[in-house]
Design a protein around this motif. Structure first.
Motif, PDB file in Angstrom:
ATOM      1  N   ARG A  54      -9.569   4.488   5.619  1.00 26.89           N
ATOM      2  CA  ARG A  54      -9.982   5.867   6.011  1.00 26.89           C
ATOM      3  C   ARG A  54     -10.846   6.168   7.201  1.00 26.89           C
ATOM      4  O   ARG A  54     -10.384   6.973   8.203  1.00 26.89           O
ATOM      5  CB  ARG A  54     -10.778   6.461   4.995  1.00 26.89           C
ATOM      6  CG  ARG A  54     -11.198   8.143   4.922  1.00 26.89           C
ATOM      7  CD  ARG A  54     -11.845   8.719   3.904  1.00 26.89           C
ATOM      8  NE  ARG A  54     -13.194   7.835   4.299  1.00 26.89           N
ATOM      9  CZ  ARG A  54     -14.070   8.553   5.033  1.00 26.89           C
ATOM     10  NH1 ARG A  54     -13.777   9.728   5.619  1.00 26.89           N
ATOM     11  NH2 ARG A  54     -15.417   8.093   5.466  1.00 26.89           N
ATOM     12  N   THR A  57      -8.434   5.402  10.285  1.00 26.15           N
ATOM     13  CA  THR A  57      -7.738   6.645  10.519  1.00 26.15           C
ATOM     14  C   THR A  57      -8.230   7.737  11.113  1.00 26.15           C
ATOM     15  O   THR A  57      -7.783   8.326  12.142  1.00 26.15           O
ATOM     16  CB  THR A  57      -6.963   7.052   9.346  1.00 26.15           C
ATOM     17  OG1 THR A  57      -6.292   5.905   8.514  1.00 26.15           O
ATOM     18  CG2 THR A  57      -6.281   8.206   9.374  1.00 26.15           C
ATOM     19  N   GLU A  58      -9.626   7.966  10.629  1.00 24.97           N
ATOM     20  CA  GLU A  58     -10.308   9.012  11.534  1.00 24.97           C
ATOM     21  C   GLU A  58     -10.713   8.471  12.771  1.00 24.97           C
ATOM     22  O   GLU A  58     -10.802   9.616  13.632  1.00 24.97           O
ATOM     23  CB  GLU A  58     -11.617   9.354  10.523  1.00 24.97           C
ATOM     24  CG  GLU A  58     -12.579  10.140  11.041  1.00 24.97           C
ATOM     25  CD  GLU A  58     -11.996  11.679  10.984  1.00 24.97           C
ATOM     26  OE1 GLU A  58     -12.514  12.672  11.426  1.00 24.97           O
ATOM     27  OE2 GLU A  58     -11.054  12.022  10.282  1.00 24.97           O
ATOM     28  N   ARG A  61      -7.560   9.439  14.634  1.00 22.18           N
ATOM     29  CA  ARG A  61      -7.719  10.769  15.036  1.00 22.18           C
ATOM     30  C   ARG A  61      -8.398  11.133  16.245  1.00 22.18           C
ATOM     31  O   ARG A  61      -8.212  12.037  16.892  1.00 22.18           O
ATOM     32  CB  ARG A  61      -7.796  11.383  13.739  1.00 22.18           C
ATOM     33  CG  ARG A  61      -7.404  12.937  13.724  1.00 22.18           C
ATOM     34  CD  ARG A  61      -7.784  13.580  12.323  1.00 22.18           C
ATOM     35  NE  ARG A  61      -9.126  13.642  12.111  1.00 22.18           N
ATOM     36  CZ  ARG A  61     -10.015  14.523  12.760  1.00 22.18           C
ATOM     37  NH1 ARG A  61      -9.490  15.557  13.439  1.00 22.18           N
ATOM     38  NH2 ARG A  61     -11.231  14.425  12.332  1.00 22.18           N
ATOM     39  N   LEU A  62      -9.793  10.800  16.012  1.00 16.85           N
ATOM     40  CA  LEU A  62     -10.615  11.306  17.029  1.00 16.85           C
ATOM     41  C   LEU A  62     -10.321  10.689  18.446  1.00 16.85           C
ATOM     42  O   LEU A  62     -10.772  11.253  19.324  1.00 16.85           O
ATOM     43  CB  LEU A  62     -12.105  10.812  16.633  1.00 16.85           C
ATOM     44  CG  LEU A  62     -12.729  11.480  15.380  1.00 16.85           C
ATOM     45  CD1 LEU A  62     -14.056  10.971  15.047  1.00 16.85           C
ATOM     46  CD2 LEU A  62     -12.651  12.974  15.531  1.00 16.85           C
TER      47      LEU A  62
END
Length: 403
Positions: A54, A57-58, A61-62
């Protein structure tokens, strides 16, 4: 002798067997504990791996490139679109496979990749919360029966708002256009807002109420944007009634000498004038303004073609006060000696709001005396308290207070 040796050997074997069995049980217990620890560690490892995934993935994304907001101008047949980016120029770009093509309609807001400028997603409407919060979702509960003493004014308002929305064929037969906007003028507490709510109730139209001061914003251009979004919401929710209360806060006369704040208010006023000119008289959007200071309104706002019909709402006469008292006391538990006509005679010069306050105060006096019936004496005391005690006036401080 041999028998004794056999017995000793047997005892020794039994003791060794018992010791081995004890060690075996201990080892089995340790094995069970180890297996439990293994399962606990495996479960903890799974949670940590999930959390790591997680966070990764974050992080990805950032780290992804930022998106640009654009406006869709046209849809081309080869799975490409014409967009106007927030930076200025127009581009012909492709559409991401993750974007639903049926949602791409001219005028919608889209997000675009900063590098390729491809359309990534369709964004929701950008209406300001001030505008969206102005819409009254539930139909106003005020009806024509709740308004007293304003028969002529209600007739003029219904002709200008209700008939064009419910019976537009009447105007087409006669060959005239109904008024674009209606301005309600009168002292505070005379029922201007009640009239607008009653018409919205009768027409089943979306009622959008905004105070003029809410259109005055701190930054340049924000007030004009709110005006545009207000009329955009009214068009989208048509048939609708836009009610702008305290219109004088944004529609005051333009002066030659002004501060930067005054100039911003003037920009908002000019945007309001432009939006009023953009409406056709037979549209499903009606504009109602209300003010108690018509003398300071700008002349451009009052000219025919914008607020065509000006309805003056004064203080009620004796018959009007009688009707208002009848409306309010009909919901109260009153004694038989109370006469609305007599109450209207002793409250000369009172507005509808003051009459309602008198009825409320009379009821509170009855509650104070532990009674559930309001008598005439309660109304007389309430009238004295509301009308004869310098309401809304600050008493002068004693001369020696600051000496």
């Amino acid at each position: 002798m041999d028998s004794n040796q056999d017995d000793e050997i047997t005892l020794e074997l039994k003791a060794r067997i018992i010791s081995l069995e004890s060690k075996n049980a201990k080892l089995m217990m340790e094995l069970q504990n180890a297996e439990n620890s293994k399962q606990s560690l495996e479960s903890e490892l799974f949670k940590l791996q999930k959390e790591f995934s997680r966070i990764r993935t974050e992080l990805d994304r950032l780290r992804s490139p930022p998106l640009i907001v654009g406006i869709l101008k046209d849809v081309l047949p080869d799975n490409r679109v014409v967009v106007k980016s927030s930076t200025g120029p127009d581009f012909i770009v492709s559409v991401s496979t993750y974007c639903r093509f049926e949602e791409l309609v001219p005028g919608c807001r889209v997000s675009m990749n900063k590098q390729s400028l491809s359309v990534m997603d369709v964004l929701p409407s950008s209406l300001d919360p001030v505008v969206t919060g102005a819409e009254i979702i539930e139909k106003p509960a005020i009806t024509y029966d709740d308004i007293g003493g304003l028969k002529q004014q209600m007739l003029e308002l219904r002709e200008a708002v209700e008939d064009p929305l419910l019976r537009p064929e009447l105007y087409k037969k006669v060959g005239i256009d109904p008024p674009k906007g209606i301005l309600l003028v009168g002292p505070p507490g005379t029922g201007k807002t009640l009239m607008a709510k009653a018409v919205a109730n009768a027409t089943h139209a979306t009622f959008i109420r905004l105070v003029g001061s809410e259109l005055v914003q701190k930054y340049i251009g924000e007030g004009a944007r709110l005006v545009r979004e207000l009329f955009e919401l009214a068009n989208k929710k048509a048939p609708s009634i836009v009610f702008i209360d305290e219109l004088d806060s944004v529609g005051a006369k333009r002066l030659d000498v002004s501060t930067s704040g005054d100039r911003e208010v003037q920009r908002t006023l000019m945007q309001l004038l432009s939006e009023l000119d953009g409406f056709t008289p037979m549209s499903n959007v009606k504009i109602i303004g209300a003010t108690n200071r018509p003398d300071i309104l700008d002349d451009a706002l009052l000219r025919p073609g914008r607020f065509d019909r000006i309805i003056e709402i004064g203080l009620p006469d004796e018959d009007g006060r009688t009707e208002i008292f009848k409306i309010h006391v009909s919901h109260m538990n009153i004694s038989d000696d109370i006469n609305p006509r007599k109450l209207s005679e002793i409250t000369d010069g009172s507005s509808g709001a003051e009459i309602k306050s008198i009825c409320t105060e009379a009821g509170m006096l009855a509650i104070r005396d532990n009674r559930d019936v309001v008598n005439m004496d309660d109304f007389l005391k309430a009238k004295t308290k509301v009308l004869e005690t310098s309401r809304n006036k600050v008493k002068q401080a004693p001369a020696l207070m600051f000496g």
